[in-house]
Design an enzyme around this catalytic site. Sequence first.
Site, PDB file in Angstrom:
ATOM      1  N   HIS A 143      -4.448 -16.979  -5.072  1.00 27.48           N
ATOM      2  CA  HIS A 143      -5.404 -16.181  -4.246  1.00 27.48           C
ATOM      3  C   HIS A 143      -6.661 -16.891  -3.662  1.00 27.48           C
ATOM      4  O   HIS A 143      -7.368 -16.376  -2.941  1.00 27.48           O
ATOM      5  CB  HIS A 143      -5.624 -14.869  -5.023  1.00 27.48           C
TER       6      HIS A 143
ATOM      7  N   ASP B 184      -4.912 -10.307 -15.659  1.00 26.93           N
ATOM      8  CA  ASP B 184      -6.226 -11.243 -15.483  1.00 26.93           C
ATOM      9  C   ASP B 184      -7.167 -10.975 -16.458  1.00 26.93           C
ATOM     10  O   ASP B 184      -7.639  -9.592 -16.651  1.00 26.93           O
ATOM     11  CB  ASP B 184      -6.645 -11.173 -14.189  1.00 26.93           C
TER      12      ASP B 184
ATOM     13  N   GLU C 189      -7.544 -20.651 -16.661  1.00 22.74           N
ATOM     14  CA  GLU C 189      -7.985 -21.242 -15.322  1.00 22.74           C
ATOM     15  C   GLU C 189      -9.060 -22.111 -15.863  1.00 22.74           C
ATOM     16  O   GLU C 189     -10.162 -21.741 -16.363  1.00 22.74           O
ATOM     17  CB  GLU C 189      -8.429 -20.119 -14.295  1.00 22.74           C
TER      18      GLU C 189
ATOM     19  N   ASP D 298      -3.950   3.830   2.488  1.00 21.58           N
ATOM     20  CA  ASP D 298      -5.430   3.594   2.828  1.00 21.58           C
ATOM     21  C   ASP D 298      -5.539   2.291   3.425  1.00 21.58           C
ATOM     22  O   ASP D 298      -6.908   1.821   3.271  1.00 21.58           O
ATOM     23  CB  ASP D 298      -6.447   4.012   1.539  1.00 21.58           C
TER      24      ASP D 298
ATOM     25  N   ASP E 210       0.797  -1.203  -0.018  1.00 24.22           N
ATOM     26  CA  ASP E 210       0.136   0.033   0.074  1.00 24.22           C
ATOM     27  C   ASP E 210       1.019   1.223  -0.101  1.00 24.22           C
ATOM     28  O   ASP E 210       1.520   1.647   0.926  1.00 24.22           O
ATOM     29  CB  ASP E 210      -0.915  -0.032   1.403  1.00 24.22           C
TER      30      ASP E 210
ATOM     31  N   ASP F  71      -1.665  -1.068  -3.690  1.00 22.52           N
ATOM     32  CA  ASP F  71      -2.109  -0.324  -5.228  1.00 22.52           C
ATOM     33  C   ASP F  71      -1.020  -0.564  -5.899  1.00 22.52           C
ATOM     34  O   ASP F  71       0.104  -1.211  -5.835  1.00 22.52           O
ATOM     35  CB  ASP F  71      -2.456   0.978  -4.728  1.00 22.52           C
TER      36      ASP F  71
ATOM     37  N   ASP G 158      -9.544 -16.293 -16.393  1.00 19.17           N
ATOM     38  CA  ASP G 158     -10.345 -16.626 -15.469  1.00 19.17           C
ATOM     39  C   ASP G 158     -11.580 -17.701 -15.777  1.00 19.17           C
ATOM     40  O   ASP G 158     -12.349 -17.380 -16.640  1.00 19.17           O
ATOM     41  CB  ASP G 158     -11.113 -15.321 -14.561  1.00 19.17           C
TER      42      ASP G 158
HETATM   43  C1  NOJ Z   1     -11.825 -17.765 -10.407  1.00 13.88           C
HETATM   44  C2  NOJ Z   1     -10.914 -16.688  -9.523  1.00 13.88           C
HETATM   45  O1  NOJ Z   1      -9.468 -17.040  -9.490  1.00 13.88           O
HETATM   46  C3  NOJ Z   1     -11.730 -16.383  -8.248  1.00 13.88           C
HETATM   47  O2  NOJ Z   1     -11.001 -15.475  -7.348  1.00 13.88           O
HETATM   48  C4  NOJ Z   1     -12.945 -15.933  -8.610  1.00 13.88           C
HETATM   49  O3  NOJ Z   1     -13.695 -15.691  -7.336  1.00 13.88           O
HETATM   50  C5  NOJ Z   1     -13.943 -16.492  -9.589  1.00 13.88           C
HETATM   51  N1  NOJ Z   1     -13.030 -17.297 -10.635  1.00 13.88           N
HETATM   52  C6  NOJ Z   1     -14.941 -15.662 -10.261  1.00 13.88           C
HETATM   53  O4  NOJ Z   1     -14.269 -14.768 -10.943  1.00 13.88           O
END
Ligand code: NOJ
Length: 575
Positions: A351, A113, A279, A40, A36, A44, A221
Amino acid sequence: MVGQPRPRKRVASRQMTEPWWKSAVVYQVYPRSFADSDGDGIGDLTGILQHLDHIARLGIDVVWLSPVYRSPQDDNGYDISDYRDVDPVFGTLEDLDTLIKAVHERGMKLIMDLVVNHTSDEHPWFLKSKQDRHNPKADWYFWRDPKPGTVPGEPGSEPNNWGAVFEGSAWHWVPERGQYYLHLFSVKQPDLNWDNPQVREAVYAMMRWWLDRGVDGFRMDVINFISKDPGLPDGPMTRTGYGDGMPHFSYGPQIHAYLAEMRRSVFEQRPGSYLTVGEMPGVTPQQAREFTSRDRGQLAMVFQFEHVALDQDGDKWTPRRMTVSDLRNTLVKWQDALAEDGWNSLYWNNHDQPRVVSRYGNDTTYWRESATALAGVLHLHRGTPYVYQGEELGMTNVPFADIGDFRDIESLKRYAEAVGHRGADPSATLDTLRHKSRDNARTPMQWTGGDGAGFSTAEPWIPVNPNHVWLNAAAQLDEPTSVYNFYRHLIALRHREPLIVDGTFELIEAPSEQVYAFRRRLGDERIEVYANLSDELVALCLPDSGEVILANYPASDRGRDSLAPWEIRAYKLDS
Ligand code: NOJ
């Protein structure tokens, strides 16, 4: 901190016929939790810029940035309301341009992403679409009438039985249109209708716009969800009381056609080569090979999920005991499946996953040993390794005190559903979340042992893991035996040894269940890897010649015929 740019030419030294991403190591930044810069409490883009040399110094080739687009942040940016702008919480488009330039100056690449299975419900496309049934975007999402003979908007009148990933039905009633829309994730993430050619072209145009801006590829994604069985049939019932729609959207009828079209319209016209990683929950090895095949494939590689589902039974909240054999068998299966054609991605963390050292390792007695052993196993496989921020420090799961410490929509919905609706025991539910919540991966990056872990001068948006007092980057950078320096060594090894990138893979049968041993071979050379993935010492025959090119115990502690708990050793040998 930002230092002198150090351009590198590593990638060019490989054969011109091989795509650059085969020898690359990728580092995932989750911007909200990385650094950060403006006080805040939320990470970022400038924070990333300020810490870019941490990544460059590791030897990383590619930075993958989790979403920084404009977003209501219902799912931390995976709900996008403007694909061509940066959310003010992360900075500006100019900040992103500066970051892309700084990444390139350091000889690295940057991938974004790409979240296009769904948008935010605040995206202008959706706002238009939901107005009525005749507007120009009326068919950009999945709209369906209630089930005949039911009361519209009441439970039971949904068009099919699918459950959403974040609890409840996958359908939401919109009175203005007198219809339901489909959302496989949260109610604020309506699914785009990819069967509409205008939707596809709008996505491709946006992707071209980002490539023109200088990005080097995309992490896509849940990209295997974009083609749905047009009838949207009911799925098999699950414990949740809803049907599982996966059979009808995880490998839909048009998936290859759409990804091939994307490849033609976005990438093929360009001189460069791009990293595209899809993914793909539920993807099989056979399908992964089709998607990543050298000649016919549409993507560079995919993220499969089998090895991160071994400790769960059906759904992620139901635990299952995983053995070393389970893990080994799965990893070997994927190595074998993509041996001749296609390409693997290699990952433990991201994540969405709890921290691997807590999950498959031992984050107390053998914290350093298990973090490094797991790293060594992964990075010496054939494929492209991914490092998730903090993994290079051995960051662990988090001792969340109560439900108020969690921020993740999935975890909060799960708790509300289990405790609020089903009357589950709150402390048992919390315990499950402590093991499996995505928030384990999302607490602030641990830069220092000081207040806020050096992440922020303000109260961070999510609590810092208390172990930052000893587990942090500052404590590890100059410590030769640290997890960080082990990762650094592993990455350098991959860049130095062509056989780690290009060599074949074969399992070595080991006498102990707890050992994972394998061989990589290229030309006259081979590397043999022996890893003890347990807390017990194991006896086994180790090579009596060759050079030890990787070890996580000091030479003086290495047995000739045994591996200590969580010991890994790799030997380079002549064939
Ligand atoms: C996969 C992502 O990695 C995840 O973090 C997200 O919640 C879902 N797809 C929906 O976009």
